[in-house]
Design a protein around this motif. Sequence first.
Motif, PDB file in Angstrom:
ATOM      1  N   GLN A  73       0.814  -1.209   0.000  1.00  0.00           N
ATOM      2  CA  GLN A  73       0.000   0.000   0.000  1.00  0.00           C
ATOM      3  C   GLN A  73       0.852   1.266   0.000  1.00  0.00           C
ATOM      4  O   GLN A  73       0.481   2.265  -0.597  1.00  0.00           O
ATOM      5  N   THR A  74       1.999   1.232   0.679  1.00  0.00           N
ATOM      6  CA  THR A  74       2.841   2.425   0.761  1.00  0.00           C
ATOM      7  C   THR A  74       3.847   2.503  -0.378  1.00  0.00           C
ATOM      8  O   THR A  74       4.256   3.590  -0.769  1.00  0.00           O
ATOM      9  N   HIS A  75       4.243   1.340  -0.909  1.00  0.00           N
ATOM     10  CA  HIS A  75       5.234   1.298  -1.993  1.00  0.00           C
ATOM     11  C   HIS A  75       4.778   0.261  -3.019  1.00  0.00           C
ATOM     12  O   HIS A  75       5.276  -0.855  -3.033  1.00  0.00           O
ATOM     13  N   PRO A  76       3.811   0.577  -3.881  1.00  0.00           N
ATOM     14  CA  PRO A  76       3.300  -0.392  -4.850  1.00  0.00           C
ATOM     15  C   PRO A  76       4.398  -0.917  -5.751  1.00  0.00           C
ATOM     16  O   PRO A  76       5.376  -0.228  -6.052  1.00  0.00           O
ATOM     17  N   LEU A  77       4.226  -2.152  -6.188  1.00  0.00           N
ATOM     18  CA  LEU A  77       5.184  -2.767  -7.092  1.00  0.00           C
ATOM     19  C   LEU A  77       5.182  -2.054  -8.441  1.00  0.00           C
ATOM     20  O   LEU A  77       4.166  -1.538  -8.889  1.00  0.00           O
ATOM     21  N   ALA A 121      -2.279  -2.331  12.280  1.00  0.00           N
ATOM     22  CA  ALA A 121      -2.304  -2.503  10.840  1.00  0.00           C
ATOM     23  C   ALA A 121      -2.432  -1.140  10.175  1.00  0.00           C
ATOM     24  O   ALA A 121      -2.989  -0.210  10.753  1.00  0.00           O
ATOM     25  N   TYR A 122      -1.901  -1.038   8.980  1.00  0.00           N
ATOM     26  CA  TYR A 122      -1.931   0.231   8.255  1.00  0.00           C
ATOM     27  C   TYR A 122      -3.059   0.186   7.232  1.00  0.00           C
ATOM     28  O   TYR A 122      -3.046  -0.621   6.310  1.00  0.00           O
ATOM     29  N   PHE A 123      -4.066   1.033   7.383  1.00  0.00           N
ATOM     30  CA  PHE A 123      -5.185   1.089   6.455  1.00  0.00           C
ATOM     31  C   PHE A 123      -5.404   2.536   6.018  1.00  0.00           C
ATOM     32  O   PHE A 123      -5.088   3.474   6.754  1.00  0.00           O
ATOM     33  N   THR A 124      -5.953   2.694   4.826  1.00  0.00           N
ATOM     34  CA  THR A 124      -6.134   4.008   4.227  1.00  0.00           C
ATOM     35  C   THR A 124      -7.585   4.451   4.314  1.00  0.00           C
ATOM     36  O   THR A 124      -8.465   3.683   4.705  1.00  0.00           O
ATOM     37  N   MET A 125      -7.849   5.688   3.884  1.00  0.00           N
ATOM     38  CA  MET A 125      -9.218   6.170   3.819  1.00  0.00           C
ATOM     39  C   MET A 125     -10.033   5.349   2.821  1.00  0.00           C
ATOM     40  O   MET A 125     -11.232   5.121   3.018  1.00  0.00           O
ATOM     41  N   LEU A 126      -9.386   4.890   1.757  1.00  0.00           N
ATOM     42  CA  LEU A 126     -10.072   4.020   0.795  1.00  0.00           C
ATOM     43  C   LEU A 126     -10.518   2.735   1.471  1.00  0.00           C
ATOM     44  O   LEU A 126     -11.628   2.235   1.238  1.00  0.00           O
ATOM     45  N   ASP A 127      -9.662   2.190   2.335  1.00  0.00           N
ATOM     46  CA  ASP A 127     -10.024   0.968   3.052  1.00  0.00           C
ATOM     47  C   ASP A 127     -11.224   1.194   3.967  1.00  0.00           C
ATOM     48  O   ASP A 127     -12.083   0.312   4.099  1.00  0.00           O
ATOM     49  N   LEU A 128     -11.275   2.349   4.606  1.00  0.00           N
ATOM     50  CA  LEU A 128     -12.434   2.663   5.457  1.00  0.00           C
ATOM     51  C   LEU A 128     -13.707   2.761   4.615  1.00  0.00           C
ATOM     52  O   LEU A 128     -14.782   2.320   5.045  1.00  0.00           O
ATOM     53  N   GLU A 129     -13.584   3.337   3.426  1.00  0.00           N
ATOM     54  CA  GLU A 129     -14.733   3.401   2.518  1.00  0.00           C
ATOM     55  C   GLU A 129     -15.196   1.989   2.146  1.00  0.00           C
ATOM     56  O   GLU A 129     -16.395   1.694   2.116  1.00  0.00           O
ATOM     57  N   LEU A 171     -11.908  -6.868   2.984  1.00  0.00           N
ATOM     58  CA  LEU A 171     -11.699  -5.713   2.117  1.00  0.00           C
ATOM     59  C   LEU A 171     -11.502  -6.137   0.667  1.00  0.00           C
ATOM     60  O   LEU A 171     -11.955  -5.452  -0.261  1.00  0.00           O
ATOM     61  N   ALA A 172     -10.850  -7.281   0.449  1.00  0.00           N
ATOM     62  CA  ALA A 172     -10.587  -7.742  -0.920  1.00  0.00           C
ATOM     63  C   ALA A 172     -11.883  -8.080  -1.646  1.00  0.00           C
ATOM     64  O   ALA A 172     -12.104  -7.647  -2.787  1.00  0.00           O
TER      65      ALA A 172
END
Length: 453
Positions: A73-77, A121-129, A171-172
Amino acid sequence: MSAHGDGLQLPSPSPSQPSGPASKDATTGKPRRPHNKSRTGCVQCKQRKVKCDETKPVCKKCENHNQSCSYLQTHPLKRSNPTVQSMLASPSPTSTTPVSSSSLQAPPPQPSSALSPPTPAYFTMLDLEILHHWTTRSVESFVDFESCVTLFKVTVVEMGFEYPFLMHEILAITALHMSRVKPQKASTYRHASDTHLATALALFQPQMARLNLSNCHACWAFSTMIFTHGWASQDANKPSTLFFTPPTSLLNDAEVHVQWVKLHRGSQVILHEMSPQLQDGPMEPLFTPWKNIDPEGSYPLLANEEELLSALPATWINSPRLSILEKNILAETHRHLRRIFSLLTYNPEISKLSAVMSWFSMISDGYLALLEQKLPEALLIVAYYCVALKRAENMWWVKTKGENLLKTVILELGGVDGQWDRWTRWPVEQVLSGESKAYGFWGWWRDPETGYR
């Protein structure tokens, strides 16, 4: 001022100050161990103040701590995310070795949190949505009876807070659903779905290796959802891979094909090993409707279904090609199929989705072997199962799967005008709304010159 986030100019080492192996701690006077800092490591390793090895999709330290890793999530491939098929194909994410009775116990007490503080765990605003969509919309079309809706909306989410692999799978699959209902942001949600799936699988496998009384409920919930994810991710414009690999002529060398029924075998392994604990634990609502069902009881059918299903065994009873063992396997599977149709009609306590999906728990490995061999008589049973599957398509992840599976089966049987046409006529009429309409749906495997690909 420097470019550093704190806005302070950091002093450079003086030439007179030793560095590297010769440097010493100012307090103890002991030599310091040299190390190279990782500036692109995951959030969790930075919070623990340890060097991240940057392994994707989950770094080794996060894997060892059984924690969610933010690396993807922080460093996409740089390359594109792997497909769902490739992530689930090998090794099987729900496979496990037999669990000994001595291992079925709660894990030993963990060290004091002062020594190893838990890392969030590290989650984003998108994950909360996405999580909000799950609790307000997706879960209602994921299962079809109230007690189970509450189970997955509340209990399973709460388990996900304790077991990140389960939260990532929630989430997936929800992001996959959102890519269907919000097509304007489909690529964003598909990327999120693939990212969470990769992380979920990486975190899940170590838990399965240590299956115990504490994690068995989350593991079983995960294996149930990953099977559903497999169904939902199938492309309706391509042959079904629910039970077997499509014909070689339809395969794309760049694609990985998964027999999704094998994913369900993973949940069966957990259920077999931990059945008493699961049935009396937080997942109990899934088992309650079945407690008064007699597996050996009689199952009445509607008159027309009785006539059609009773006639089907004629395709194998007197066949000289089949062994006694194969005939017995087909007869047993046929009894299970009758049970499904009876439950759909006469047992309102069992939801349509539960009745249809229960078939995967009933069918034997012997029958799956016959399907892998593309035995026509075994394929005919699947064709009739498609009629039952069609009746549960009010769930978004089941929609179109009956049609897709039936078309694939008929292709394997030689097409619409083959020797098995008499036996496939009823499934075609029920699932594809009549033969004339059905045949127009088959462009994905028709070839203008040969009639088949």
